[in-house]
Scaffold this active site. Structure first.
Site, PDB file in Angstrom:
ATOM      1  N   HIS A 108       0.814  -1.209   0.000  1.00 21.38           N
ATOM      2  CA  HIS A 108       0.000   0.000   0.000  1.00 21.38           C
ATOM      3  C   HIS A 108       0.856   1.272   0.000  1.00 21.38           C
ATOM      4  O   HIS A 108       0.357   2.352  -0.326  1.00 21.38           O
ATOM      5  CB  HIS A 108      -0.984   0.007   1.180  1.00 21.38           C
ATOM      6  CG  HIS A 108      -0.381   0.266   2.515  1.00 21.38           C
ATOM      7  ND1 HIS A 108      -0.099  -0.739   3.421  1.00 21.38           N
ATOM      8  CD2 HIS A 108       0.000   1.417   3.136  1.00 21.38           C
ATOM      9  CE1 HIS A 108       0.404  -0.222   4.515  1.00 21.38           C
ATOM     10  NE2 HIS A 108       0.481   1.086   4.373  1.00 21.38           N
ATOM     11  N   ASP A 138       0.142  -7.698   1.423  1.00 23.46           N
ATOM     12  CA  ASP A 138       0.463  -6.272   1.467  1.00 23.46           C
ATOM     13  C   ASP A 138       1.974  -6.059   1.521  1.00 23.46           C
ATOM     14  O   ASP A 138       2.470  -5.198   2.248  1.00 23.46           O
ATOM     15  CB  ASP A 138      -0.213  -5.579   2.650  1.00 23.46           C
ATOM     16  CG  ASP A 138      -0.120  -4.050   2.550  1.00 23.46           C
ATOM     17  OD1 ASP A 138      -0.024  -3.541   1.420  1.00 23.46           O
ATOM     18  OD2 ASP A 138      -0.104  -3.382   3.598  1.00 23.46           O
ATOM     19  N   GLY A 210       3.454   6.565   7.720  1.00 27.46           N
ATOM     20  CA  GLY A 210       4.853   6.685   7.299  1.00 27.46           C
ATOM     21  C   GLY A 210       5.719   5.580   7.855  1.00 27.46           C
ATOM     22  O   GLY A 210       6.794   5.297   7.324  1.00 27.46           O
ATOM     23  N   ASN A 211       5.264   4.925   8.938  1.00 25.44           N
ATOM     24  CA  ASN A 211       5.989   3.782   9.485  1.00 25.44           C
ATOM     25  C   ASN A 211       5.762   2.514   8.661  1.00 25.44           C
ATOM     26  O   ASN A 211       6.517   1.548   8.785  1.00 25.44           O
ATOM     27  CB  ASN A 211       5.570   3.498  10.929  1.00 25.44           C
ATOM     28  CG  ASN A 211       6.416   4.214  11.957  1.00 25.44           C
ATOM     29  OD1 ASN A 211       5.940   5.102  12.638  1.00 25.44           O
ATOM     30  ND2 ASN A 211       7.684   3.834  12.057  1.00 25.44           N
ATOM     31  N   SER A 212       4.710   2.504   7.867  1.00 26.93           N
ATOM     32  CA  SER A 212       4.372   1.306   7.103  1.00 26.93           C
ATOM     33  C   SER A 212       5.551   0.867   6.245  1.00 26.93           C
ATOM     34  O   SER A 212       6.141   1.675   5.517  1.00 26.93           O
ATOM     35  CB  SER A 212       3.166   1.578   6.201  1.00 26.93           C
ATOM     36  OG  SER A 212       2.000   1.771   6.957  1.00 26.93           O
ATOM     37  N   LEU A 273      -4.650 -26.617  -1.677  1.00 28.84           N
ATOM     38  CA  LEU A 273      -5.258 -27.922  -1.419  1.00 28.84           C
ATOM     39  C   LEU A 273      -6.581 -28.078  -2.140  1.00 28.84           C
ATOM     40  O   LEU A 273      -6.964 -29.188  -2.506  1.00 28.84           O
ATOM     41  CB  LEU A 273      -5.449 -28.116   0.090  1.00 28.84           C
ATOM     42  CG  LEU A 273      -5.963 -29.463   0.573  1.00 28.84           C
ATOM     43  CD1 LEU A 273      -5.058 -30.613   0.095  1.00 28.84           C
ATOM     44  CD2 LEU A 273      -6.081 -29.482   2.099  1.00 28.84           C
ATOM     45  N   GLY A 274      -7.280 -26.992  -2.370  1.00 31.91           N
ATOM     46  CA  GLY A 274      -8.545 -27.057  -3.091  1.00 31.91           C
ATOM     47  C   GLY A 274      -9.713 -27.507  -2.243  1.00 31.91           C
ATOM     48  O   GLY A 274     -10.508 -28.348  -2.675  1.00 31.91           O
ATOM     49  N   VAL A 275      -9.833 -26.936  -1.037  1.00 28.52           N
ATOM     50  CA  VAL A 275     -10.947 -27.289  -0.165  1.00 28.52           C
ATOM     51  C   VAL A 275     -11.520 -26.031   0.489  1.00 28.52           C
ATOM     52  O   VAL A 275     -10.831 -25.021   0.619  1.00 28.52           O
ATOM     53  CB  VAL A 275     -10.535 -28.263   0.964  1.00 28.52           C
ATOM     54  CG1 VAL A 275     -10.177 -29.614   0.412  1.00 28.52           C
ATOM     55  CG2 VAL A 275      -9.416 -27.688   1.805  1.00 28.52           C
TER      56      VAL A 275
END
Length: 365
Positions: A108, A138, A210-212, A273-275
């Site tokens: 972001h 992210d 700004g810390n992100s 896994l498809g579940v």
């Protein structure tokens, strides 16, 4: 007279020597021990070690804008067909992960940016190129062309415990490199950002806009997380948003896994896994169980023989503790890995083995 001076001089010299001995052996060591205690309780070495690896990130994005009084001014007509734009600027932080210029930050921070500039703690700056982005976590990997970069030391975030001291280093509110201190308040936090892969580190180290993308480091200065979110609430007195002392960071071990994939493949390769599963209440022994609500046709689980209504109790002989954590760990597997499953079906237990596939690119980039 000479004898008189001699009589008084030697006691004076002896007294002076005695005072020096007292200072050397008792007074000075006590004073130094106090200073050593201050140094010992300080995190200056950790900060000095980590700060060169933390960068400030500045971005620019051109966005279309509507009419304004200036644009409608008849003295300054805008020709038809000329797009009207304005430049939005934002800031964030990043961490130098490799000496050859790879930097990790939050997606972001750079999402939609037309230009990205990185500022180092030594004053140097450079334009950065996007290597890859992953919206589901992210995270984003950047690359700068600079020599003499200081890569951060990466700790094993799996060894963190609640109560460990941590430091957040970043570029809050554009103030430049700043440090706040806190402790680990919780681990494996889920359900805070729906639709993403989580498992956040919760800390009370203060972070701001700004810390992100900045570094969360331990008391030795080694990276344990990438600062990502701060929980806020509405201030009833003025309707504004205020922090409530809950900061969240992406564990360094997972962040490193994501970065490696972004560099190698341009995207993250996740196990599939498809579940569709749902967690059932714990049994009498306290073990959690997953009930299968759906199976993707011809997916890994389907080919392994898993059926709707089956109850999964173990993955690779490990008891299920939490549905979110279990599926998160499946996502960390590589396509082609084998996954053993203990399944309860019609009061009988079956052992199945699935060959993990590649998760479809939903919500990632």
């Amino acid at each position: 007279m000479r004898a008189f001076l001699k009589f008084f001089t030697w006691p004076a010299i002896a007294g002076l020597l005695g005072a020096l001995l007292i200072l050397e052996h008792w007074v000075w060591p006590a004073a130094n021990s106090g200073r050593d205690a201050v140094v010992r309780d300080s995190f200056r070495q950790a900060v000095a070690s980590a700060t060169p690896s933390v960068v400030n990130i500045y971005t620019e994005k051109r966005v279309a804008t509507g009419d304004s009084r200036m644009l409608n001014n008849p003295l300054m007509p805008i020709p038809r067909g000329v797009p009207r734009q304005r430049v939005e600027r934002s800031l964030g932080s990043g961490v130098i992960m490799r000496e050859d210029g790879y930097i990790l930050t939050n997606n972001h921070v750079i999402d939609g940016a037309d230009a990205i500039q990185v500022l180092l703690s030594d004053g140097r700056s450079a334009a950065a190129q996007v290597v890859g982005r992953d919206r589901a976590t992210d995270l984003a990997a950047l690359k700068v062309d600079l020599a003499g970069l200081s890569a951060v030391t990466i700790a094993n975030s799996d060894l963190l415990s609640v109560g460990d001291v941590v430091l957040a280093i970043g570029n809050p509110l554009g103030f430049g490199h700043s440090v706040t201190q806190g402790i680990v308040s919780g681990l494996g936090r889920f359900g805070l950002n729906p639709g993403t892969y989580e498992g956040f580190i919760q800390t009370d180290a203060v972070i701001h806009a700004g810390n992100s993308g900045g570094a969360l480091v331990d008391a030795s200065g080694a990276l344990v997380g990438i600062n990502s979110l701060i929980y806020t609430s509405t201030d009833g007195s003025n309707g504004g948003m205020v922090g409530i002392g809950i900061s969240l960071a992406i564990p360094s071990s997972f962040a490193e896994f994501v970065m490696d994939d972004l560099i190698r493949f341009g995207r993250v390769i996740r196990g599939w896994l498809g579940v569709q599963v749902e967690q059932l209440p714990g049994d009498t022994l306290g073990e959690q169980r997953l009930i299968v609500r759906g199976v993707a046709p011809d997916g890994p689980a389907d080919r392994a023989g898993l059926q709707s209504g089956d109850i999964i109790t173990h993955f690779n002989d490990d008891a299920i503790d939490d549905v979110r954590l279990a599926m998160y760990e499946v996502s960390l597997l590589r396509p082609g890995d084998k996954l053993g499953m203990s399944v309860s079906r019609d009061s009988a237990t079956e052992e199945l083995t699935a060959i993990i596939g590649t998760q479809p690119d939903i919500g990632i980039e």
